[in-house]
Scaffold this motif. Structure first.
Motif, PDB file in Angstrom:
ATOM      1  N   UNK A 131       0.825  -1.209   0.000  1.00 35.77           N
ATOM      2  CA  UNK A 131       0.000   0.000   0.000  1.00 35.77           C
ATOM      3  C   UNK A 131       0.858   1.258   0.000  1.00 35.77           C
ATOM      4  N   UNK A 132       2.055   1.174   0.594  1.00 35.33           N
ATOM      5  CA  UNK A 132       2.920   2.355   0.661  1.00 35.33           C
ATOM      6  C   UNK A 132       3.924   2.411  -0.495  1.00 35.33           C
ATOM      7  N   UNK A 133       3.817   1.491  -1.455  1.00 33.66           N
ATOM      8  CA  UNK A 133       4.722   1.528  -2.610  1.00 33.66           C
ATOM      9  C   UNK A 133       4.438   2.761  -3.450  1.00 33.66           C
ATOM     10  N   UNK A 134       5.487   3.291  -4.068  1.00 33.45           N
ATOM     11  CA  UNK A 134       5.349   4.545  -4.814  1.00 33.45           C
ATOM     12  C   UNK A 134       4.923   4.291  -6.262  1.00 33.45           C
ATOM     13  N   UNK A 135       3.783   4.859  -6.617  1.00 30.62           N
ATOM     14  CA  UNK A 135       3.209   4.707  -7.954  1.00 30.62           C
ATOM     15  C   UNK A 135       3.522   5.954  -8.778  1.00 30.62           C
ATOM     16  N   UNK A 136       4.240   5.766  -9.885  1.00 39.25           N
ATOM     17  CA  UNK A 136       4.520   6.889 -10.780  1.00 39.25           C
ATOM     18  C   UNK A 136       3.394   7.077 -11.788  1.00 39.25           C
ATOM     19  N   UNK A 137       2.831   5.975 -12.270  1.00 40.93           N
ATOM     20  CA  UNK A 137       1.711   6.032 -13.216  1.00 40.93           C
ATOM     21  C   UNK A 137       0.626   5.094 -12.737  1.00 40.93           C
ATOM     22  N   UNK A 138      -0.584   5.594 -12.628  1.00 42.51           N
ATOM     23  CA  UNK A 138      -1.717   4.766 -12.221  1.00 42.51           C
ATOM     24  C   UNK A 138      -2.615   4.534 -13.428  1.00 42.51           C
ATOM     25  N   UNK A 139      -2.576   3.304 -13.946  1.00 40.93           N
ATOM     26  CA  UNK A 139      -3.374   2.986 -15.131  1.00 40.93           C
ATOM     27  C   UNK A 139      -4.825   2.717 -14.832  1.00 40.93           C
ATOM     28  N   UNK A 140      -5.176   2.676 -13.546  1.00 42.28           N
ATOM     29  CA  UNK A 140      -6.569   2.444 -13.198  1.00 42.28           C
ATOM     30  C   UNK A 140      -6.907   0.967 -13.118  1.00 42.28           C
ATOM     31  N   UNK A 141      -8.176   0.704 -12.929  1.00 39.65           N
ATOM     32  CA  UNK A 141      -8.651  -0.671 -12.774  1.00 39.65           C
ATOM     33  C   UNK A 141      -8.364  -1.501 -14.025  1.00 39.65           C
ATOM     34  N   UNK A 163       0.181   0.378 -14.627  1.00 36.71           N
ATOM     35  CA  UNK A 163       0.465   1.083 -13.383  1.00 36.71           C
ATOM     36  C   UNK A 163       1.942   0.847 -13.100  1.00 36.71           C
ATOM     37  N   UNK A 164       2.716   1.933 -13.031  1.00 35.09           N
ATOM     38  CA  UNK A 164       4.161   1.791 -12.876  1.00 35.09           C
ATOM     39  C   UNK A 164       4.563   2.135 -11.453  1.00 35.09           C
ATOM     40  N   UNK A 165       5.223   1.192 -10.805  1.00 35.08           N
ATOM     41  CA  UNK A 165       5.599   1.312  -9.395  1.00 35.08           C
ATOM     42  C   UNK A 165       7.113   1.180  -9.269  1.00 35.08           C
ATOM     43  N   UNK A 166       7.706   2.017  -8.414  1.00 31.89           N
ATOM     44  CA  UNK A 166       9.136   1.865  -8.144  1.00 31.89           C
ATOM     45  C   UNK A 166       9.343   1.536  -6.673  1.00 31.89           C
ATOM     46  N   UNK A 167      10.352   0.685  -6.422  1.00 36.27           N
ATOM     47  CA  UNK A 167      10.726   0.346  -5.056  1.00 36.27           C
ATOM     48  C   UNK A 167      12.237   0.447  -4.927  1.00 36.27           C
ATOM     49  N   UNK A 168      12.685   0.868  -3.755  1.00 34.23           N
ATOM     50  CA  UNK A 168      14.111   1.092  -3.532  1.00 34.23           C
ATOM     51  C   UNK A 168      14.859  -0.233  -3.339  1.00 34.23           C
ATOM     52  N   UNK A 169      16.039  -0.306  -3.950  1.00 36.31           N
ATOM     53  CA  UNK A 169      16.899  -1.465  -3.732  1.00 36.31           C
ATOM     54  C   UNK A 169      18.354  -1.008  -3.821  1.00 36.31           C
ATOM     55  N   UNK A 170      18.781  -0.170  -2.856  1.00 38.05           N
ATOM     56  CA  UNK A 170      20.162   0.347  -2.887  1.00 38.05           C
ATOM     57  C   UNK A 170      21.177  -0.769  -2.629  1.00 38.05           C
ATOM     58  N   UNK A 171      22.021  -1.024  -3.599  1.00 36.69           N
ATOM     59  CA  UNK A 171      23.017  -2.087  -3.476  1.00 36.69           C
ATOM     60  C   UNK A 171      24.144  -1.657  -2.541  1.00 36.69           C
ATOM     61  N   UNK A 215      21.006   3.115 -17.447  1.00 39.41           N
ATOM     62  CA  UNK A 215      20.885   2.771 -18.865  1.00 39.41           C
ATOM     63  C   UNK A 215      19.442   2.437 -19.217  1.00 39.41           C
ATOM     64  N   UNK A 216      18.706   1.817 -18.282  1.00 42.56           N
ATOM     65  CA  UNK A 216      17.311   1.464 -18.532  1.00 42.56           C
ATOM     66  C   UNK A 216      16.379   2.655 -18.379  1.00 42.56           C
ATOM     67  N   UNK A 217      16.836   3.690 -17.673  1.00 44.75           N
ATOM     68  CA  UNK A 217      15.970   4.836 -17.386  1.00 44.75           C
ATOM     69  C   UNK A 217      15.293   5.420 -18.631  1.00 44.75           C
ATOM     70  N   UNK A 218      16.020   5.757 -19.714  1.00 48.63           N
ATOM     71  CA  UNK A 218      15.327   6.297 -20.882  1.00 48.63           C
ATOM     72  C   UNK A 218      14.385   5.291 -21.526  1.00 48.63           C
ATOM     73  N   UNK A 219      14.745   4.013 -21.482  1.00 44.36           N
ATOM     74  CA  UNK A 219      13.853   2.984 -22.024  1.00 44.36           C
ATOM     75  C   UNK A 219      12.570   2.915 -21.212  1.00 44.36           C
ATOM     76  N   UNK A 220      12.711   2.944 -19.890  1.00 43.85           N
ATOM     77  CA  UNK A 220      11.546   2.918 -19.021  1.00 43.85           C
ATOM     78  C   UNK A 220      10.640   4.116 -19.289  1.00 43.85           C
ATOM     79  N   UNK A 221      11.240   5.292 -19.460  1.00 47.01           N
ATOM     80  CA  UNK A 221      10.436   6.482 -19.719  1.00 47.01           C
ATOM     81  C   UNK A 221       9.683   6.370 -21.045  1.00 47.01           C
ATOM     82  N   UNK A 222      10.329   5.795 -22.052  1.00 48.20           N
ATOM     83  CA  UNK A 222       9.653   5.564 -23.337  1.00 48.20           C
ATOM     84  C   UNK A 222       8.474   4.616 -23.169  1.00 48.20           C
ATOM     85  N   UNK A 223       8.674   3.561 -22.386  1.00 47.09           N
ATOM     86  CA  UNK A 223       7.608   2.571 -22.187  1.00 47.09           C
ATOM     87  C   UNK A 223       6.461   3.148 -21.364  1.00 47.09           C
ATOM     88  N   UNK A 224       6.785   4.011 -20.412  1.00 43.50           N
ATOM     89  CA  UNK A 224       5.727   4.669 -19.634  1.00 43.50           C
ATOM     90  C   UNK A 224       4.857   5.518 -20.549  1.00 43.50           C
TER      91      UNK A 224
END
Length: 221
Positions: free
Chosen positions: A49-59, A94-102, A77-86
Motif C-alpha cells: 500500500x505504501x509503494x510509490x506509484x509513478x503512473x496509475x493505469x486504473x482498474x 500502473x508503474x511502481x518503483x521500489x528502492x533497492x540500494x546495493x 541505462x534502462x531509465x530512458x527505455x523505461x520512460x519511453x515505455x511509460x
C-alpha cells in the motif's frame, strides 16, 4: 448363516475404516490448502500500500514494478527505455518503483533517502528524474554526495526544513530498508529487477521488458 453374518460384519468394519481414512485425507488436504493462503498474506509482496506509484493505469491495468538503485549504471541505462515505455503504455499500465540500494554503491542509500524525503512532499517523481539524469556526475563517487542531493531538493523548490527533517528521521531510512529487505525476500539480487503482475521478468535483451509488458497488456484486454 454364521459365515454370512461374519462376512457382513467384516464388510461393515472395512467400510468404517475406509470412511475414517477418507475423512482424515480430506482434513489434511484442507489444512494444506489453507497454509499457503496464510503464507501469502504474511509473506513478501511485490506491491505494498505504501509503494510509490509513478503512473496509475486504473482498474484492470497491468502492474509493472521496478526495484531500482539510483546509482546503478544498468538502472541509469534502462531509465530512458523505461520512460519511453511509460509513455507508450500510458493508461494501460500502473508503474511502481521500489528502492533497492546495493551495498556496493556508496551513495545509493543516500539517493534513495533523498527520493523518499522528496516523496513526503509529493515530489518523488521530480527527484527520481533528477537523480537519474545526473547519475554520471555523482555515480561511483567514493565520498558522500548527500549535500548534492540536498541541492537538488533546493532546485526543485522543496520545503528544505521538512526535507532536512525527513533525511534525518530514522523512519525514512527504515522505509528504504523495508523495500530492500522485501526485495531480497522476493529473490531480487540485482538492479534493475522488474515484475509484471507479480511475476519476475527475465531480461536477456533490451526488448524483453517491452515485449513482456506488451504481452501482459494484450492478454489483459
Amino acid at each position: 448363516m454364521k459365515s454370512s453374518v461374519k462376512a457382513v460384519l467384516v464388510t461393515v468394519a472395512l467400510a468404517v475404516v475406509l470412511l475414517i481414512i477418507a475423512l482424515v485425507f480430506v482434513l489434511i488436504n484442507q489444512n494444506q490448502a489453507a497454509a499457503p493462503e496464510t503464507g501469502t498474506a504474511d509473506g513478501p509482496q511485490v506491491v505494498r500500500e505504501n509503494s510509490h506509484v509513478l503512473d496509475d493505469g486504473g482498474e484492470g491495468a497491468v502492474t509493472v514494478v521496478e526495484f531500482l538503485d539510483f546509482e546503478c549504471e544498468a538502472c541509469g541505462a534502462f531509465y530512458p527505455l523505461v520512460e519511453d515505455l511509460r509513455g507508450k503504455f500510458d493508461g494501460e499500465i500502473t508503474y511502481v518503483i521500489r528502492y533497492f540500494p546495493l551495498p556496493g554503491h556508496l551513495n545509493s542509500k543516500n539517493a534513495a533517502i533523498a527520493a523518499e524525503a522528496a516523496a513526503q512532499q509529493g515530489r518523488l517523481e521530480d527527484m527520481y528524474h533528477r537523480l537519474f539524469e545526473t547519475q554520471p556526475q555523482w555515480g561511483e563517487a567514493q565520498e558522500s554526495r548527500a549535500d548534492l542531493f540536498r541541492g537538488f531538493a533546493e532546485e526543485l523548490g522543496l520545503d528544505m526544513a521538512a526535507f532536512d527533517d525527513a533525511v534525518a528521521d530514522p523512519a525514512t531510512a527504515e522505509r528504504v530498508q523495508f523495500d530492500l529487505d522485501e526485495g531480497e525476500q522476493l529473490g531480487v539480487s540485482s538492479t534493475p529487477s522488474f515484475f509484471i503482475d507479480g511475476e519476475p521478468v527475465v531480461l536477456e535483451t533490451w526488448t524483453d521488458l517491452e515485449d513482456s509488458i506488451e504481452a501482459a497488456v494484450n492478454g489483459a484486454e
